[in-house]
Design an enzyme around this catalytic site. Structure first.
Site, PDB file in Angstrom:
ATOM      1  N   ASP A  82       1.320  53.223  22.057  1.00 26.03           N
ATOM      2  CA  ASP A  82       2.030  53.823  20.949  1.00 26.03           C
ATOM      3  C   ASP A  82       3.522  53.548  21.224  1.00 26.03           C
ATOM      4  OD1 ASP A  82       2.642  55.553  18.755  1.00 26.03           O
ATOM      5  OD2 ASP A  82       3.144  57.109  20.228  1.00 26.03           O
ATOM      6  N   ASP A 104       6.686  55.353  19.329  1.00 30.12           N
ATOM      7  CA  ASP A 104       7.576  56.517  19.210  1.00 30.12           C
ATOM      8  C   ASP A 104       7.108  57.650  20.123  1.00 30.12           C
ATOM      9  OD1 ASP A 104       9.116  55.373  16.973  1.00 30.12           O
ATOM     10  OD2 ASP A 104       7.259  55.633  15.836  1.00 30.12           O
TER      11      ASP A 104
HETATM   12  C1  G6P Z   1       4.858  56.892  14.181  1.00 20.64           C
HETATM   13  C2  G6P Z   1       5.598  58.189  14.361  1.00 20.64           C
HETATM   14  C3  G6P Z   1       5.474  59.090  13.145  1.00 20.64           C
HETATM   15  C4  G6P Z   1       5.802  58.296  11.879  1.00 20.64           C
HETATM   16  C5  G6P Z   1       4.868  57.099  11.746  1.00 20.64           C
HETATM   17  C6  G6P Z   1       5.182  56.239  10.529  1.00 20.64           C
HETATM   18  O1  G6P Z   1       3.512  57.092  14.419  1.00 20.64           O
HETATM   19  O2  G6P Z   1       5.120  58.890  15.501  1.00 20.64           O
HETATM   20  O3  G6P Z   1       6.376  60.149  13.307  1.00 20.64           O
HETATM   21  O4  G6P Z   1       5.663  59.119  10.745  1.00 20.64           O
HETATM   22  O5  G6P Z   1       5.006  56.297  12.897  1.00 20.64           O
HETATM   23  O6  G6P Z   1       6.439  55.641  10.716  1.00 20.64           O
HETATM   24  P1  G6P Z   1       7.285  54.862   9.617  1.00 20.64           P
HETATM   25  O7  G6P Z   1       8.448  54.353  10.407  1.00 20.64           O
HETATM   26  O8  G6P Z   1       6.417  53.772   9.091  1.00 20.64           O
HETATM   27  O9  G6P Z   1       7.638  55.851   8.570  1.00 20.64           O
HETATM   28 MG    MG Z   2       4.006  58.671  19.286  1.00 20.65          MG
END
Ligand code: G6P
Ligand code: MG
EC number: 5.4.2.6
Length: 228
Positions: A13, A15
């Site tokens: 993952d 973030d």
């Molecule tokens: C990751 C983060 C989420 C986020 C998602 C979509 O999984 O942990 O917090 O909402 O990605 O991200 P984006 O940048 O496409 O909105």
């Molecule tokens: Mg994450």
């Protein structure tokens, strides 16, 4: 759980695992929640971790009983507004936002010839990896735009192994989010949870923060668990 010796690949993952960007996602969603009049709680923040953009917006609206208050078009524009907030916060993103120990860990995996893929739900992940100068370590990436179902569905981690031509049982997935651990477990891979073990209690292995994530610690945690 299989043996450590069986492992050939690691699926990451982004973030909250590699980059300190989950705090920026949370900040941007908090701004949006304030705008639509939904109260922001730690529980809501945890539910949103790892979850895609539209699903996150729906969870926020639902938590304030506002799921029927907006048309699809209005929702699309709210999601876009959150993304604009997020991109604003990313402007100064650089290598200093790599979480403690993670570059060393990824380098180490690469030096030991493990395959490495990315299983981030974020459509901004190419931009983030680029800003952190980590692209070079990844053998493959799952494009979240091609998925039918987001985390907690297993699809993204199933694909994370496929793009490396590996079987799920040959892979370890690393996550900071409950939805992500559920996805890894559903894919039949070994799950490493990074963060509060009480929240990530479904993970096969837990580390309280990224500085503890090393090959040696993963190997010994697996051996301890298997009693070998
Ligand atoms: C990751 C983060 C989420 C986020 C998602 C979509 O999984 O942990 O917090 O909402 O990605 O991200 P984006 O940048 O496409 O909105
Ligand atoms: Mg994450």
């Amino acid at each position: 759980m299989g043996k450590f010796e069986q492992i050939k690949g690691f699926i990451f993952d982004l973030d909250g695992v590699i980059a300190n960007t989950s705090v920026y996602h949370a900040k941007a969603w908090h701004q949006l929640a304030d705008k639509v009049g939904v109260s922001w709680t730690t529980d809501l923040a945890n539910q949103l971790k790892g979850v895609g953009r539209m699903d996150s917006l729906n969870l926020i609206l639902k938590s304030g009983n506002k799921e029927n208050d907006y048309s699809d078009e209005q929702k699309a524009s709210l999601a876009e507004e959150k993304n604009d907030n997020y991109l604003q916060l990313l402007k100064s993103l650089d290598k200093s936002e790599i979480l403690p120990g993670m570059e060393k860990f990824i380098e180490d995996l690469s030096a030991h010839n493990y395959l490495i893929s990315l299983a981030s739900s974020s459509k901004n992940s190419p931009r983030v990896l680029e800003a952190l100068d980590l692209n070079k370590y990844f053998d493959a990436r799952v494009d979240p735009a091609t998925l039918k179902h987001g985390k907690p569905d297993p699809e993204i981690y199933v694909r994370g192994a496929q793009v490396l031509n590996l079987k799920p049982e040959e892979c370890i997935g690393l996550e900071d989010a409950v939805a992500g651990i559920t996805s890894i477990n559903g894919a039949g891979e070994i799950s490493v949870g990074i963060g509060d073990p009480e929240i990530l209690n479904e993970a096969d292995i837990n580390f309280k923060d990224t500085s503890e994530v090393t090959l040696e610690n993963i190997e010994s945690a697996m051996k301890r668990k298997l009693n070998v």
